[in-house]
Design a protein around this motif. Sequence first.
Motif, PDB file in Angstrom:
ATOM      1  N   MET A   1       1.184  -1.328   0.329  1.00 47.09           N
ATOM      2  CA  MET A   1      -0.086  -0.279  -0.296  1.00 47.09           C
ATOM      3  C   MET A   1       0.947   1.276  -0.155  1.00 47.09           C
ATOM      4  SD  MET A   1      -2.838  -0.963  -0.068  1.00 47.09           S
ATOM      5  CE  MET A   1      -3.676  -3.530   0.235  1.00 47.09           C
ATOM      6  N   SER A   2       0.349   2.305  -1.042  1.00 45.08           N
ATOM      7  CA  SER A   2       1.807   3.506  -1.306  1.00 45.08           C
ATOM      8  C   SER A   2       1.029   4.458  -0.396  1.00 45.08           C
ATOM      9  CB  SER A   2       1.235   3.644  -2.616  1.00 45.08           C
ATOM     10  OG  SER A   2       2.264   2.510  -3.511  1.00 45.08           O
ATOM     11  N   ILE A   3       2.383   5.299  -0.076  1.00 48.24           N
ATOM     12  CA  ILE A   3       2.253   6.464   0.479  1.00 48.24           C
ATOM     13  C   ILE A   3       2.612   7.488  -0.427  1.00 48.24           C
ATOM     14  CG2 ILE A   3       3.086   8.325   1.985  1.00 48.24           C
ATOM     15  CD1 ILE A   3       3.923   6.014   3.759  1.00 48.24           C
ATOM     16  N   VAL A   4       1.627   9.296  -0.153  1.00 53.66           N
ATOM     17  CA  VAL A   4       2.055   9.520  -2.042  1.00 53.66           C
ATOM     18  C   VAL A   4       1.797  10.974  -1.288  1.00 53.66           C
ATOM     19  CG1 VAL A   4       0.980   7.857  -3.440  1.00 53.66           C
ATOM     20  CG2 VAL A   4      -0.368   9.092  -2.349  1.00 53.66           C
ATOM     21  N   ALA A   5       2.307  11.654  -1.795  1.00 48.81           N
ATOM     22  CA  ALA A   5       2.193  13.124  -1.308  1.00 48.81           C
ATOM     23  C   ALA A   5       1.313  14.280  -2.527  1.00 48.81           C
ATOM     24  CB  ALA A   5       2.929  13.847  -1.387  1.00 48.81           C
ATOM     25  N   GLY A   6       0.425  15.027  -2.182  1.00 51.02           N
ATOM     26  CA  GLY A   6      -0.126  15.788  -3.557  1.00 51.02           C
ATOM     27  C   GLY A   6       0.076  17.391  -3.368  1.00 51.02           C
ATOM     28  N   VAL A   7       0.013  17.919  -4.283  1.00 43.46           N
ATOM     29  CA  VAL A   7       0.721  19.352  -3.965  1.00 43.46           C
ATOM     30  C   VAL A   7      -0.659  20.295  -4.665  1.00 43.46           C
ATOM     31  CG1 VAL A   7       2.697  20.882  -4.194  1.00 43.46           C
ATOM     32  CG2 VAL A   7       2.989  18.849  -3.873  1.00 43.46           C
ATOM     33  N   ASP A   8      -0.520  21.487  -4.328  1.00 43.75           N
ATOM     34  CA  ASP A   8      -1.863  22.236  -4.572  1.00 43.75           C
ATOM     35  C   ASP A   8      -0.832  23.836  -4.049  1.00 43.75           C
ATOM     36  OD1 ASP A   8      -4.361  23.650  -5.471  1.00 43.75           O
ATOM     37  OD2 ASP A   8      -4.213  23.685  -3.741  1.00 43.75           O
ATOM     38  N   PHE A   9      -0.433  24.193  -5.216  1.00 41.15           N
ATOM     39  CA  PHE A   9      -0.147  25.815  -5.559  1.00 41.15           C
ATOM     40  C   PHE A   9      -1.071  26.561  -5.136  1.00 41.15           C
ATOM     41  CE2 PHE A   9       4.233  23.250  -6.300  1.00 41.15           C
ATOM     42  CZ  PHE A   9       4.952  24.662  -5.727  1.00 41.15           C
ATOM     43  N   HIS A 261      -9.014  21.878 -12.047  1.00 34.96           N
ATOM     44  CA  HIS A 261      -9.560  20.628 -12.197  1.00 34.96           C
ATOM     45  C   HIS A 261      -9.374  19.300 -11.754  1.00 34.96           C
ATOM     46  CE1 HIS A 261      -9.493  23.888 -15.720  1.00 34.96           C
ATOM     47  NE2 HIS A 261     -10.137  22.956 -16.000  1.00 34.96           N
ATOM     48  N   TRP A 262      -8.246  19.347 -11.122  1.00 30.81           N
ATOM     49  CA  TRP A 262      -8.549  19.167 -10.002  1.00 30.81           C
ATOM     50  C   TRP A 262      -8.711  18.757  -8.517  1.00 30.81           C
ATOM     51  CZ3 TRP A 262      -2.273  16.802  -9.533  1.00 30.81           C
ATOM     52  CH2 TRP A 262      -2.288  16.013 -11.265  1.00 30.81           C
ATOM     53  N   ASP A 263      -9.309  19.625  -7.606  1.00 34.16           N
ATOM     54  CA  ASP A 263     -10.241  20.006  -6.402  1.00 34.16           C
ATOM     55  C   ASP A 263     -11.876  19.906  -7.326  1.00 34.16           C
ATOM     56  OD1 ASP A 263      -8.352  22.079  -5.031  1.00 34.16           O
ATOM     57  OD2 ASP A 263      -9.295  23.855  -5.583  1.00 34.16           O
ATOM     58  N   ALA A 264     -12.047  19.583  -8.479  1.00 40.65           N
ATOM     59  CA  ALA A 264     -13.072  19.011  -9.095  1.00 40.65           C
ATOM     60  C   ALA A 264     -13.145  17.466  -9.088  1.00 40.65           C
ATOM     61  CB  ALA A 264     -13.461  19.432 -10.478  1.00 40.65           C
ATOM     62  N   ILE A 265     -11.527  16.723  -9.692  1.00 39.60           N
ATOM     63  CA  ILE A 265     -11.781  15.329  -9.499  1.00 39.60           C
ATOM     64  C   ILE A 265     -11.803  14.890  -7.376  1.00 39.60           C
ATOM     65  CG2 ILE A 265     -10.047  13.540  -8.785  1.00 39.60           C
ATOM     66  CD1 ILE A 265     -11.675  14.244 -12.033  1.00 39.60           C
ATOM     67  N   SER A 448      -5.776  19.704  -2.546  1.00 34.63           N
ATOM     68  CA  SER A 448      -5.103  19.155  -2.682  1.00 34.63           C
ATOM     69  C   SER A 448      -5.283  17.426  -2.819  1.00 34.63           C
ATOM     70  CB  SER A 448      -4.062  19.041  -1.973  1.00 34.63           C
ATOM     71  OG  SER A 448      -3.884  18.885  -0.363  1.00 34.63           O
ATOM     72  N   LEU A 449      -6.791  16.909  -2.273  1.00 35.79           N
ATOM     73  CA  LEU A 449      -7.002  16.076  -2.256  1.00 35.79           C
ATOM     74  C   LEU A 449      -6.998  15.299  -4.008  1.00 35.79           C
ATOM     75  CD1 LEU A 449      -8.281  13.030  -1.425  1.00 35.79           C
ATOM     76  CD2 LEU A 449     -10.468  13.726  -1.192  1.00 35.79           C
ATOM     77  N   GLY A 450      -7.406  15.811  -5.036  1.00 40.90           N
ATOM     78  CA  GLY A 450      -7.190  16.442  -6.687  1.00 40.90           C
ATOM     79  C   GLY A 450      -5.604  14.998  -6.595  1.00 40.90           C
ATOM     80  N   SER A 451      -4.830  15.706  -6.187  1.00 37.78           N
ATOM     81  CA  SER A 451      -3.207  15.744  -7.058  1.00 37.78           C
ATOM     82  C   SER A 451      -3.793  14.134  -5.876  1.00 37.78           C
ATOM     83  CB  SER A 451      -2.278  17.268  -6.060  1.00 37.78           C
ATOM     84  OG  SER A 451      -2.587  18.108  -6.466  1.00 37.78           O
ATOM     85  N   VAL A 452      -3.822  14.396  -4.114  1.00 35.27           N
ATOM     86  CA  VAL A 452      -3.595  12.393  -3.726  1.00 35.27           C
ATOM     87  C   VAL A 452      -3.841  11.650  -4.680  1.00 35.27           C
ATOM     88  CG1 VAL A 452      -4.037  11.718  -2.065  1.00 35.27           C
ATOM     89  CG2 VAL A 452      -3.359  13.680  -1.490  1.00 35.27           C
ATOM     90  N   ILE A 453      -5.118  11.435  -5.373  1.00 37.00           N
ATOM     91  CA  ILE A 453      -5.711  10.946  -6.819  1.00 37.00           C
ATOM     92  C   ILE A 453      -4.640  10.963  -7.389  1.00 37.00           C
ATOM     93  CG2 ILE A 453      -7.519  10.421  -7.695  1.00 37.00           C
ATOM     94  CD1 ILE A 453      -9.546  11.275  -5.649  1.00 37.00           C
ATOM     95  N   PHE A 454      -4.599  11.437  -8.189  1.00 33.13           N
ATOM     96  CA  PHE A 454      -3.688  11.771  -9.154  1.00 33.13           C
ATOM     97  C   PHE A 454      -2.619  11.109  -8.458  1.00 33.13           C
ATOM     98  CE2 PHE A 454      -6.671  14.056 -11.761  1.00 33.13           C
ATOM     99  CZ  PHE A 454      -6.661  12.989 -12.567  1.00 33.13           C
TER     100      PHE A 454
END
Length: 536
Positions: A1-9, A261-265, A448-454
Motif C-alpha cells: 500500500m503506497s504513501i503519496v504526496a499531493g501538492v496544490d499551489f 480541475h483537480w479540486d473537482a476530482i 489537494s485531494l485531487g493531487s493525491v488521487i493522481f
Amino acid sequence: MSIVAGVDFGTLSVRISIFDKQRGKLGSAVAEYPLHSSPTDPHLKTQSHDDQMDALVRAMHQAVRDSGIDGKQIESIALDTTGSSVIPVGENLVPLGEYYLWCDHRAAGEAAEITSAAHAFQGGTGFEGIDWCGGVYSSEWGWSKLLHWLRHNPDLRSKFVTALEHCDMVAATLCGVTDPNQIPRSICAMGHKWMWNPLWGGLPPEEFLTAIDPLLAGVRGKITGHYNTSDKIAGHLSEKWADALGLSPGIPIPTGAFDAHWDAIGANIRLGDVVNVIGTSTCIIGLSDKQTLVPGVCGVVPGSVYPDRVGIEAGMSAVGDVFAAIAARAGTTVAALSEAGAHLKAGQTGLLRLTWDNGDRTVLVNPALGGVTFGWNLHHTAADELFAAVEGSALHTRIIFDRMEENGAPIHRVINGGGIPKRNASLNQIYANVLRKPVLVPEGDVTSLGSVIFAFLAAGDFKSIEEAQNALCPPFKTFIPERTEAARYDRLFKLFRDAYFALGTADANPASLGHILPELQAIRRDAVASSHEPRQ
C-alpha cells in the motif's frame, strides 16, 4: 500500500497532503509565498518561481514531520497549480522574469486583439479555436500574457526560449528537465488557455499567430514538449530535488493540471456534475461525454479533467475577494458581517449586486467591468452589502449554468467545493435557492485531494479515477432549495439578468432598466413580510 504526496499551489501558498492508501490522510502542511503587485497598476500580479519552490521544500518537510513518516516512503508526488500563470524562460529553462499570475490582467488589450484576429482569420471564416474557448479570448490566458511580455521586454526577446504554464514549469523543474523539447505539458492547461487541440494540429497555426502580431513569428515552434492528460507520467523526481525535499529520487510525477480541475476530482465530480470551486475567485468545472461548444466559457477541452471525458471550464473573476474587500472597507471580518446578516432572507436587503469587481470571466469575458450595486439607501450596512454580494455571486452562477444547459451541457448535480463553502452554510443555502438545484458540499477537507488521487494513480494503487474517488472522497452535506426563497430569487434573477447583459455588453441594444429599483423594493417588502414565517 503506497504513501503519496499531493501538492496544490494556490494564489498565496502551497499545500501538501500526505496520504496512505490504507490509513487515509497522515498529515499536511502549508507554506506561503508573496504575491507581487504595483501601487500604480492594479492589473499587475506576479510571483517568483524561486519563492514557490522554496515554499514547496518548507511545506514538504513540515508535512513529512506532521505525518510521522520517513520522506523516503513516499512513492509518488503529484501537483496542481493556478492558471493561466505563465513564465517566459531562457536557456536551461531559467526564468526571464516572474509568473504572470492568473489574476494579472495587463494583457486585456492583447486579448481583444487575439479575439478580433480569430474571428477575422481566413477572410472572416475564422479560426475554430476561438469557438472552443467560448468565442472570446481572455487577458487571463496564455497567448495574451506572452504577447504582452514580448511587447514590454524587448531587451529579453533574444533570450526567450519558450514559455510554460505554472504546472508544467514545476513538473519540469522537479524532473530536472532543461531541454524545451522534453517539457511535460498539460493538456488541461494548454487546451483551456492556449487553444491547443489535436483537431487543428495542436497549437494555433503560424499564420494566425503572426496575423495578431509579427512578434509571435516562430513562437509556436518554441512551445514544444510532450502534451499529455494527467493519467500519464510527466517524469521522475531528480536527485537534486529529491535531496531538497527529503524524498527518494526516481519516484513518478504525473502530468500536472490546474487546481480547479483537480479540486473537482477531489470533490467527487462525475458525468453531469458541475463543481463550483469557490475561493478568492470561482472556477466552475463541468464534465460532458460530448464535445459541447458553449459561448462565453473558458474552454471545452477533451481530457482536461477526466482523461476520457470533455472538461468544461467557466468561472467568476472575483468572489471571496469581493467578500473580503467589503469587510476590509468596514473595518471588520467576513465572519462578523455574515453573522450580522444571518437573519436576512432572499432579496430582503433591497440591493442587487453585480460582482464585477475584477471584471467578468464568464459569460461576457470582459475585464473592463466594475462592481455595480443597485438599491442603496441611507440605512444600508456592510452586512447588507455582503449578503447582496453572496446573492450576486449565486445569481451570476445561474447565468453561467443557463448558458451551459442552453448549449447542450446538462447539469444534474451541483457541488460547492473550495474553502468558502466549508465555512459558510448560508452561502450554500443561497446557492441552492438561486440555482433551484440541490447543492452538495464535501464534509471533509478536499484541498489537494485531487493531487493525491493522481499520485495514487501514478503509483499504481488504483485502476481508475472513479475507483480512487470511491475510496478517498468524503461524503456530502446536501442543501435543498426552499420553495418560497427560490421563488423570490426567480424574481431577483430576472432583474440581475437584465442588468448583467445591458451593462456588461458594449454593443447591447438599448434597454429599459427603470423597472429594477421599484421591483427591488417590492421584493424587499415581500421578504420583510415573510421574515416571521417559517421557511418552506
